[in-house]
Design an enzyme around this catalytic site. Sequence first.
Site, PDB file in Angstrom:
ATOM      1  N   GLY A   1      -1.172   7.798   1.308  1.00  0.00           N
ATOM      2  CA  GLY A   1      -1.254   7.865   2.768  1.00  0.00           C
ATOM      3  C   GLY A   1       0.057   7.574   3.473  1.00  0.00           C
ATOM      4  O   GLY A   1       1.131   8.000   3.055  1.00  0.00           O
ATOM      5  N   ILE A   2      -0.061   6.828   4.558  1.00  0.00           N
ATOM      6  CA  ILE A   2       1.099   6.518   5.403  1.00  0.00           C
ATOM      7  C   ILE A   2       2.135   5.713   4.609  1.00  0.00           C
ATOM      8  O   ILE A   2       3.339   5.951   4.703  1.00  0.00           O
ATOM      9  CB  ILE A   2       0.632   5.711   6.643  1.00  0.00           C
ATOM     10  CG1 ILE A   2      -0.371   6.549   7.468  1.00  0.00           C
ATOM     11  CG2 ILE A   2       1.809   5.283   7.504  1.00  0.00           C
ATOM     12  CD1 ILE A   2      -1.203   5.741   8.465  1.00  0.00           C
ATOM     13  N   GLY A   3       1.644   4.773   3.800  1.00  0.00           N
ATOM     14  CA  GLY A   3       2.548   3.918   3.020  1.00  0.00           C
ATOM     15  C   GLY A   3       3.356   4.724   2.014  1.00  0.00           C
ATOM     16  O   GLY A   3       4.544   4.462   1.789  1.00  0.00           O
TER      17      GLY A   3
ATOM     18  N   SER B   1      -2.874  -0.678  14.964  1.00  0.00           N
ATOM     19  CA  SER B   1      -3.601   0.540  15.376  1.00  0.00           C
ATOM     20  C   SER B   1      -3.902   0.469  16.867  1.00  0.00           C
ATOM     21  O   SER B   1      -4.038  -0.626  17.432  1.00  0.00           O
ATOM     22  CB  SER B   1      -4.923   0.627  14.613  1.00  0.00           C
ATOM     23  OG  SER B   1      -5.732   1.639  15.167  1.00  0.00           O
TER      24      SER B   1
ATOM     25  N   TYR C   1     -12.885  -4.076  12.122  1.00  0.00           N
ATOM     26  CA  TYR C   1     -11.614  -3.383  11.866  1.00  0.00           C
ATOM     27  C   TYR C   1     -10.696  -3.546  13.091  1.00  0.00           C
ATOM     28  O   TYR C   1      -9.531  -3.915  12.953  1.00  0.00           O
ATOM     29  CB  TYR C   1     -11.854  -1.896  11.574  1.00  0.00           C
ATOM     30  CG  TYR C   1     -10.553  -1.125  11.466  1.00  0.00           C
ATOM     31  CD1 TYR C   1      -9.634  -1.401  10.450  1.00  0.00           C
ATOM     32  CD2 TYR C   1     -10.215  -0.145  12.401  1.00  0.00           C
ATOM     33  CE1 TYR C   1      -8.427  -0.718  10.362  1.00  0.00           C
ATOM     34  CE2 TYR C   1      -9.011   0.554  12.314  1.00  0.00           C
ATOM     35  CZ  TYR C   1      -8.130   0.256  11.292  1.00  0.00           C
ATOM     36  OH  TYR C   1      -6.922   0.923  11.206  1.00  0.00           O
TER      37      TYR C   1
ATOM     38  N   GLY D   1       0.829  -1.215   0.000  1.00  0.00           N
ATOM     39  CA  GLY D   1       0.000   0.000   0.000  1.00  0.00           C
ATOM     40  C   GLY D   1       0.859   1.258   0.000  1.00  0.00           C
ATOM     41  O   GLY D   1       0.527   2.243   0.659  1.00  0.00           O
TER      42      GLY D   1
ATOM     43  N   ASN E   1       1.268   3.405  -2.293  1.00  0.00           N
ATOM     44  CA  ASN E   1       0.889   4.429  -3.291  1.00  0.00           C
ATOM     45  C   ASN E   1       0.200   5.646  -2.690  1.00  0.00           C
ATOM     46  O   ASN E   1       0.044   6.660  -3.368  1.00  0.00           O
ATOM     47  CB  ASN E   1       0.003   3.829  -4.391  1.00  0.00           C
ATOM     48  CG  ASN E   1      -1.301   3.293  -3.838  1.00  0.00           C
ATOM     49  OD1 ASN E   1      -1.306   2.209  -3.239  1.00  0.00           O
ATOM     50  ND2 ASN E   1      -2.378   4.012  -3.993  1.00  0.00           N
TER      51      ASN E   1
HETATM   52  N1  NAP Z   1      -5.433   6.688   8.925  1.00  0.00           N
HETATM   53  C1  NAP Z   1      -5.527   6.379  10.214  1.00  0.00           C
HETATM   54  O1  NAP Z   1      -6.062   7.171  11.037  1.00  0.00           O
HETATM   55  C2  NAP Z   1      -4.960   5.092  10.744  1.00  0.00           C
HETATM   56  C3  NAP Z   1      -4.962   4.867  12.134  1.00  0.00           C
HETATM   57  C4  NAP Z   1      -4.439   3.667  12.619  1.00  0.00           C
HETATM   58  C5  NAP Z   1      -3.932   2.723  11.735  1.00  0.00           C
HETATM   59  N2  NAP Z   1      -3.955   2.963  10.388  1.00  0.00           N
HETATM   60  C6  NAP Z   1      -3.422   1.921   9.496  1.00  0.00           C
HETATM   61  O2  NAP Z   1      -2.450   2.471   8.643  1.00  0.00           O
HETATM   62  C7  NAP Z   1      -2.389   1.732   7.421  1.00  0.00           C
HETATM   63  C8  NAP Z   1      -2.343   2.675   6.245  1.00  0.00           C
HETATM   64  O3  NAP Z   1      -3.555   3.432   6.236  1.00  0.00           O
HETATM   65  P1  NAP Z   1      -3.691   4.892   5.591  1.00  0.00           P
HETATM   66  O4  NAP Z   1      -4.248   5.772   6.635  1.00  0.00           O
HETATM   67  O5  NAP Z   1      -2.454   5.273   4.894  1.00  0.00           O
HETATM   68  O6  NAP Z   1      -4.881   4.602   4.547  1.00  0.00           O
HETATM   69  P2  NAP Z   1      -4.998   4.895   2.959  1.00  0.00           P
HETATM   70  O7  NAP Z   1      -4.543   6.278   2.675  1.00  0.00           O
HETATM   71  O8  NAP Z   1      -6.395   4.519   2.614  1.00  0.00           O
HETATM   72  O9  NAP Z   1      -3.979   3.855   2.311  1.00  0.00           O
HETATM   73  C9  NAP Z   1      -4.266   2.475   2.384  1.00  0.00           C
HETATM   74  C10 NAP Z   1      -3.400   1.716   1.398  1.00  0.00           C
HETATM   75  O10 NAP Z   1      -3.789   0.336   1.453  1.00  0.00           O
HETATM   76  C11 NAP Z   1      -4.018  -0.099   0.116  1.00  0.00           C
HETATM   77  N3  NAP Z   1      -4.974  -1.210   0.017  1.00  0.00           N
HETATM   78  C12 NAP Z   1      -6.281  -1.240   0.375  1.00  0.00           C
HETATM   79  N4  NAP Z   1      -6.830  -2.412   0.018  1.00  0.00           N
HETATM   80  C13 NAP Z   1      -5.842  -3.133  -0.582  1.00  0.00           C
HETATM   81  C14 NAP Z   1      -5.788  -4.414  -1.185  1.00  0.00           C
HETATM   82  N5  NAP Z   1      -6.873  -5.187  -1.284  1.00  0.00           N
HETATM   83  N6  NAP Z   1      -4.604  -4.843  -1.674  1.00  0.00           N
HETATM   84  C15 NAP Z   1      -3.506  -4.067  -1.614  1.00  0.00           C
HETATM   85  N7  NAP Z   1      -3.500  -2.832  -1.089  1.00  0.00           N
HETATM   86  C16 NAP Z   1      -4.656  -2.377  -0.584  1.00  0.00           C
HETATM   87  C17 NAP Z   1      -4.561   1.129  -0.600  1.00  0.00           C
HETATM   88  O11 NAP Z   1      -4.470   0.952  -2.020  1.00  0.00           O
HETATM   89  P3  NAP Z   1      -5.459   1.753  -3.018  1.00  0.00           P
HETATM   90  O12 NAP Z   1      -4.966   3.163  -3.034  1.00  0.00           O
HETATM   91  O13 NAP Z   1      -5.326   1.038  -4.305  1.00  0.00           O
HETATM   92  O14 NAP Z   1      -6.840   1.646  -2.417  1.00  0.00           O
HETATM   93  C18 NAP Z   1      -3.596   2.178  -0.060  1.00  0.00           C
HETATM   94  O15 NAP Z   1      -2.381   2.107  -0.737  1.00  0.00           O
HETATM   95  C19 NAP Z   1      -3.594   0.787   7.440  1.00  0.00           C
HETATM   96  O16 NAP Z   1      -3.170  -0.512   7.771  1.00  0.00           O
HETATM   97  C20 NAP Z   1      -4.470   1.354   8.549  1.00  0.00           C
HETATM   98  O17 NAP Z   1      -5.245   0.364   9.177  1.00  0.00           O
HETATM   99  C21 NAP Z   1      -4.463   4.122   9.863  1.00  0.00           C
END
Ligand code: NAP
Length: 325
Positions: A26-28, A165, A194, A22, A24
Amino acid sequence: MGGSPSFPREALSPERVVIVTGGNTGIGYETAKWIAMLGAHVIIACRSKERALHAISIMEADFQEEKQKGTSGLTSGTLSVEFMELDLSSLKSTLKFVEDFKALGKPLHVLICNAGLGMHPLTYTEDGNELMFQVNYLGHFLVVMKLLPVMYQSGPDCRVVLVSSVAHNWASFDLDKIQARQYNEANFDRAEYYYKSKLYQVMQMYSLNRRIHQSNVVVNCLHPGVVDSEFTRSFRDDCHWTCLYRCAKCTGVSITPYKGAITSIDVAVNRKHEGVRDVYFDKCAPVTPSPESRNQEKQEELWRFSLACLKDYLTEEEVKDLEKT
Ligand SMILES: NC(=O)c1ccc[n+]([C@@H]2O[C@H](COP(=O)([O-])OP(=O)(O)OC[C@H]3O[C@@H](n4cnc5c(N)ncnc54)[C@H](OP(=O)(O)O)[C@@H]3O)[C@@H](O)[C@H]2O)c1
């Protein structure tokens, strides 16, 4: 004392290979970009080639901007980032990703299991698993199991980083409920599922470390903070959660994806964490995860259940090899 969390701006060897799932957005995205800007070779494992290639082009532009600003620690070379296809909601695609990676013949030093989605409505994958269980946890479990042998051969200081998380604290473990078969779309508690998926990651850290503690690979996990990313996409139809994230943004509670990536980057590259395992990090510091996550009996139940879900994808040798490491 304390200060803001940060990661060392120290050059990384271009020989060091890092996978960020992931990567592409956000955090990744920020995690992958900064690790590449410090000099390592980064593979972003994503489900959309288009989104991944677009992300890489933005990374290039960000890199040039950081160089112009005179940011310290940046590589003097070029950014080394490549895309590989991975859809964690399909075990077939996940296996293909692993095979494609192995075919490159590269070592693997750091595997950051970051991809995830939250508060998604009840959905089953083509493999028959509840979607968040598979994308956030089980798919990554398969990637880790398959790539550990590569990491064993990759020299000292190899790391698996599980982006969990704080929400894992609000989940309980119930083997009979993992697949959510008792529910329908109307009564499915998407937040609960979740939280559970994030709990499984912490539990996985312990059960994996127990098996590989004599190896060169360590497993740790973390909470990135409440991050203003694209995370809200999967629950846009849910007023409660959308409002909570909007409020967090308006009141300054949520942080930027860059700030949200700091703990991931630190756990992945900071030399002081070499050999450190079984730690749940928050703001780059160790924090005690929930009692439920530390229950060894439940960890082993989850381990056995996960192996059963993956029985068509893992050979007996792969499982046996891990048990005797
Ligand atoms: N944001 C928060 O407040 C928060 C808090 C605690 C923990 N987290 C954790 O942090 C991590 C990153 O989250 P984020 O906030 O950066 O969210 P994000 O911006 O939605 O990014 C999520 C990433 O996961 C990818 N993804 C989703 N479904 C997938 C699949 N089936 N196969 C491969 N890749 C997939 C997305 O790809 P696409 O762009 O193609 O959809 C995107 O690259 C997650 O594990 C989340 O649970 C986030």
